[in-house]
Design an enzyme around this catalytic site. Structure first.
Site, PDB file in Angstrom:
ATOM      1  N   GLU A 105      -1.764   4.224 -11.699  1.00 25.05           N
ATOM      2  CA  GLU A 105      -0.800   2.890 -11.618  1.00 25.05           C
ATOM      3  C   GLU A 105      -0.080   2.949 -13.018  1.00 25.05           C
ATOM      4  O   GLU A 105       0.960   2.825 -13.109  1.00 25.05           O
ATOM      5  CB  GLU A 105      -1.682   1.513 -11.511  1.00 25.05           C
ATOM      6  CG  GLU A 105      -2.286   0.909 -10.363  1.00 25.05           C
ATOM      7  CD  GLU A 105      -2.998  -0.280 -10.653  1.00 25.05           C
ATOM      8  OE1 GLU A 105      -2.542  -1.276  -9.737  1.00 25.05           O
ATOM      9  OE2 GLU A 105      -4.059  -0.253 -11.356  1.00 25.05           O
ATOM     10  N   LYS A 108       1.475  -7.847  -6.298  1.00 20.82           N
ATOM     11  CA  LYS A 108       1.491  -6.365  -6.049  1.00 20.82           C
ATOM     12  C   LYS A 108       1.538  -6.154  -4.677  1.00 20.82           C
ATOM     13  O   LYS A 108       0.472  -6.342  -4.028  1.00 20.82           O
ATOM     14  CB  LYS A 108       0.464  -5.630  -6.893  1.00 20.82           C
ATOM     15  CG  LYS A 108       0.419  -5.773  -8.380  1.00 20.82           C
ATOM     16  CD  LYS A 108      -1.013  -5.388  -8.691  1.00 20.82           C
ATOM     17  CE  LYS A 108      -0.936  -4.368  -9.589  1.00 20.82           C
ATOM     18  NZ  LYS A 108      -2.200  -3.928 -10.233  1.00 20.82           N
TER      19      LYS A 108
END
Length: 121
Positions: A21, A99
Site C-alpha cells: 500500500e 478503500k
C-alpha cells in the site's frame, strides 16, 4: 443545524499497514459533511458567510495526498483537525473514508471508516 457536504471525492494515496500500500498506493473515496449555520449565507448571498467548497476540497486533498498514514483513523483525525482549524463556522464534521480495493482477501465492495467530531470548546 444546517449541513454542507462534498461526496465522492477521489484521491490516490500511499496510506496503509501493508508495504504494498505504501509502495504502490491506491484509490481512496472520501465524503465530508459539515454542520454549521447557513442562515447568514442564505440571507446575504455572500460566500464569506459560509464555507467555500473549493477550500474544503483542497483541505481534504492536501491531507489525503500528503504524508502517508498506516490507519484510516489517523487520516480522518488529520482531516477533521484541518477542517476545524480553517473554518470557525463549522460545528461538526462527519467524515467517511473508503478503500474500494485494499490488499486483503475476500469478497466485498469496499472497506472504510466513518468519523464524527464536534468542535471543542
Amino acid at each position: 443545524m444546517d449541513k454542507l457536504f462534498i461526496r465522492g471525492m477521489q484521491f490516490y494515496g500511499y496510506h496503509g499497514v501493508f508495504p504494498e500500500e505504501n509502495k504502490l498506493g491506491q484509490l481512496f473515496i472520501v465524503d465530508v459533511e459539515c454542520t454549521l449555520s447557513l442562515r447568514e449565507a442564505g440571507l446575504t448571498d455572500r460566500l464569506e458567510n459560509t464555507v467555500d467548497y473549493a477550500e474544503l476540497y483542497k483541505d481534504v486533498k492536501e491531507v489525503m495526498e500528503g504524508k502517508p498514514c498506516k490507519l484510516l483513523e489517523t487520516l480522518a483525525e488529520r482531516i477533521c483537525d484541518r477542517i476545524f482549524g480553517r473554518n470557525e463556522r463549522i460545528d461538526e464534521v462527519r467524515l467517511e473514508i473508503r478503500k474500494p480495493n485494499p490488499p486483503i482477501p475476500g469478497h466485498y465492495r469496499e472497506v472504510g471508516i466513518v468519523m464524527e467530531r464536534r468542535r471543542h470548546g
